[in-house]
Design a protein around this motif. Structure first.
Motif, PDB file in Angstrom:
ATOM      1  N   SER A 143     -45.815 -33.805 -58.295  1.00  0.00           N
ATOM      2  CA  SER A 143     -45.815 -33.792 -56.764  1.00  0.00           C
ATOM      3  C   SER A 143     -46.055 -32.401 -56.392  1.00  0.00           C
ATOM      4  O   SER A 143     -46.031 -31.442 -57.039  1.00  0.00           O
ATOM      5  CB  SER A 143     -44.134 -34.107 -56.391  1.00  0.00           C
ATOM      6  OG  SER A 143     -43.622 -35.252 -56.867  1.00  0.00           O
ATOM      7  N   THR A 144     -46.114 -32.183 -54.945  1.00  0.00           N
ATOM      8  CA  THR A 144     -46.270 -31.021 -54.194  1.00  0.00           C
ATOM      9  C   THR A 144     -45.277 -30.934 -53.222  1.00  0.00           C
ATOM     10  O   THR A 144     -44.857 -31.545 -52.589  1.00  0.00           O
ATOM     11  CB  THR A 144     -47.640 -30.937 -53.556  1.00  0.00           C
ATOM     12  OG1 THR A 144     -48.696 -31.418 -54.753  1.00  0.00           O
ATOM     13  CG2 THR A 144     -47.676 -29.617 -52.912  1.00  0.00           C
ATOM     14  N   CYS A 145     -44.471 -29.639 -53.460  1.00  0.00           N
ATOM     15  CA  CYS A 145     -43.493 -29.291 -52.472  1.00  0.00           C
ATOM     16  C   CYS A 145     -43.981 -28.845 -51.242  1.00  0.00           C
ATOM     17  O   CYS A 145     -44.982 -28.169 -50.944  1.00  0.00           O
ATOM     18  CB  CYS A 145     -42.841 -28.273 -53.247  1.00  0.00           C
ATOM     19  SG  CYS A 145     -41.200 -27.552 -52.272  1.00  0.00           S
ATOM     20  N   LYS A 146     -43.217 -29.324 -50.141  1.00  0.00           N
ATOM     21  CA  LYS A 146     -43.720 -29.082 -48.768  1.00  0.00           C
ATOM     22  C   LYS A 146     -42.388 -28.120 -48.166  1.00  0.00           C
ATOM     23  O   LYS A 146     -41.196 -28.653 -48.211  1.00  0.00           O
ATOM     24  CB  LYS A 146     -43.716 -30.301 -47.925  1.00  0.00           C
ATOM     25  CG  LYS A 146     -43.941 -29.874 -46.437  1.00  0.00           C
ATOM     26  CD  LYS A 146     -44.334 -31.160 -45.607  1.00  0.00           C
ATOM     27  CE  LYS A 146     -44.389 -30.798 -44.148  1.00  0.00           C
ATOM     28  NZ  LYS A 146     -44.757 -32.184 -43.306  1.00  0.00           N
ATOM     29  N   ALA A 147     -42.443 -26.990 -47.588  1.00  0.00           N
ATOM     30  CA  ALA A 147     -41.389 -26.221 -47.081  1.00  0.00           C
ATOM     31  C   ALA A 147     -41.038 -26.917 -45.672  1.00  0.00           C
ATOM     32  O   ALA A 147     -41.926 -27.522 -44.958  1.00  0.00           O
ATOM     33  CB  ALA A 147     -41.893 -24.851 -46.781  1.00  0.00           C
TER      34      ALA A 147
END
Length: 427
Positions: free
Chosen positions: A369-373
């Protein structure tokens, strides 16, 4: 999972009413220029004013009506001549700050009580509107104003804010206005042999909508599809025959193609490997055990910078770094949210709505997964998103989350140490 970070601040600033309270009076130095015919020097005085709005929780695109009330003007009738009623026309500006900047032009009616010679101008109100263009906390401060009189002569008395912007009198918190997608699906089974049928149940879809059920292999849709019609309550139950052996999940969506805004899933699904073992061969299997979703913090306290009594302003600091570990290995993402209490001090408090953050999130290399702020803006007592990852066919990984913190301290808050608790929740 829960975590708490205590925030302490030594600050000064005028204790204003909570964000969203209408008509908070503020004082500010003002430079007024009497009409030239009066032969008077400029007036450096003090104005007491307030700003209120008709909606403290607008959405992007909404029009907000602003009322700027000058309670006590710095200027007065510059002549010995009494002014009759209804000859004053005020105009002015309200300064926007925070998530949206600019000026709102306001104007008042030609209406006033009689003003004796040399007497102070009476209180007056001006109104105007602005359209919300960005989500977040928007501050409103009284700005420059002008008093126009129409009696014998057309005269103006312009008054400007000596040290702009003036103190914040009102705050609104705008949302992006995008409705949340609450569609969801569940499967009758998590696996099956090639050609088996799986029951797909859904909820919160558009009543009467045609919903496509489809297999997914990673991010790619397979050739296995079926359609079903959502009922009057937006729910459905249908069957999908799954033939593609590469299938990793199943989705459901409205419209001609997959859309995260009008779809749900993927829900994990595995096609069993029923291929027979060739003679003289041995089939090898192993198991990767799923873990948990957890978080840890680098510390549990943050000391924000001090501000000066009488000036107030931004008291800043940095959130203790949070590490999120998603070792579940399933289709679900996660969301890390935070909410803060009022910061209390010596007989006073600083409202929770005055704390803003600027989130940042980094993803460890190799994470699925890629984290989104989350969005920069107010945290408040109702909470805001710090970071998240989306649902997907296969999710997980390790992430570090940070945020810059800024507390807007009113100018004349009683001196002392103020503290509150910022609670982080991982779901």
């Amino acid at each position: 999972m829960f975590g708490a970070t205590a925030l302490a601040v030594t600050a000064g600033g005028a204790l204003a009413c909570p964000a969203g309270a209408a008509g908070t009076n503020v004082d500010f130095a003002t430079h007024c220029i009497p009409p030239a015919v009066a032969g008077l020097p400029p007036i450096d005085g003090n104005t007491t004013a307030s700003v209120s709005v008709d909606n403290t929780s607008p959405k992007v695109g909404d029009t907000v009506t602003v009322t700027y009330t000058v309670v006590t003007a710095a200027a007065a009738n510059p002549t010995d001549l009494a002014l009759p009623a209804d000859i004053m026309t005020p105009t002015g500006k309200v300064t926007l700050g925070g998530a949206q900047t600019g000026d709102v032009t306001v104007a008042g009616p030609k209406k006033n009580p009689p003003v004796p010679g040399k007497a102070a101008f009476p209180s007056f109100s001006m109104t105007g509107t602005f359209t919300v263009t960005k989500p977040g906390r928007i501050t409103l401060s009284p700005g420059d104003y002008n008093i126009h009189t129409s009696y014998i002569l057309e005269l103006d008395t312009p008054c400007t804010v000596t040290n702009p912007p003036a103190p914040v009198s009102e705050t609104v918190t705008a949302s992006d206005g995008t409705p949340a997608n609450t569609r969801s699906i569940s499967l009758g089974s998590a696996s099956g042999d090639p050609g088996a049928s799986v029951t797909v149940s859904g909820s919160n879809f558009t009543p009467g909508a045609t919903v496509t059920l489809a297999g997914r292999a990673g991010d790619t849709q397979t050739g296995d599809t079926a359609t079903v019609t959502a009922g009057a309550q937006g729910s459905f139950s249908g069957s999908l025959v799954v033939n593609d052996r590469t299938t990793t999940g199943i989705v459901a969506y409205e419209g001609g193609g997959w859309s995260a805004d009008k779809g749900a899933g993927p829900a994990a699904y595995v096609v069993n490997d029923t291929t027979p073992v060739p003679p003289g061969s041995q089939k090898l299997t192993t198991t990767v055990k799923a873990g948990t979703l957890s978080m840890s913090q680098a510390g549990d306290s943050v000391v924000l910078s001090s501000v000066d009594f009488g000036q107030g302003g931004a008291s800043t600091g940095k959130l203790q770094t949070v590490t999120v570990k998603d070792f579940r290995g399933g289709p679900a993402g996660w969301s890390l949210t935070g909410k803060v209490t009022d910061l209390t001090g010596p007989g006073a408090k600083i409202d929770a709505g005055r704390l803003d953050w600027t989130p940042a999130c980094a993803t460890k290399a190799g994470s699925p997964s890629t984290c989104k702020a989350g969005s920069a803006g107010p945290v408040g007592g109702s909470g805001a998103t710090l970071a998240s990852t989306p649902d997907g066919t296969f999710t997980g990984g390790e992430f570090t989350v940070d945020a810059g913190l800024s507390l807007d301290v009113p100018a004349f808050t009683p001196p002392g140490s103020y503290s509150g608790v910022l609670t982080l929740t991982l779901t």
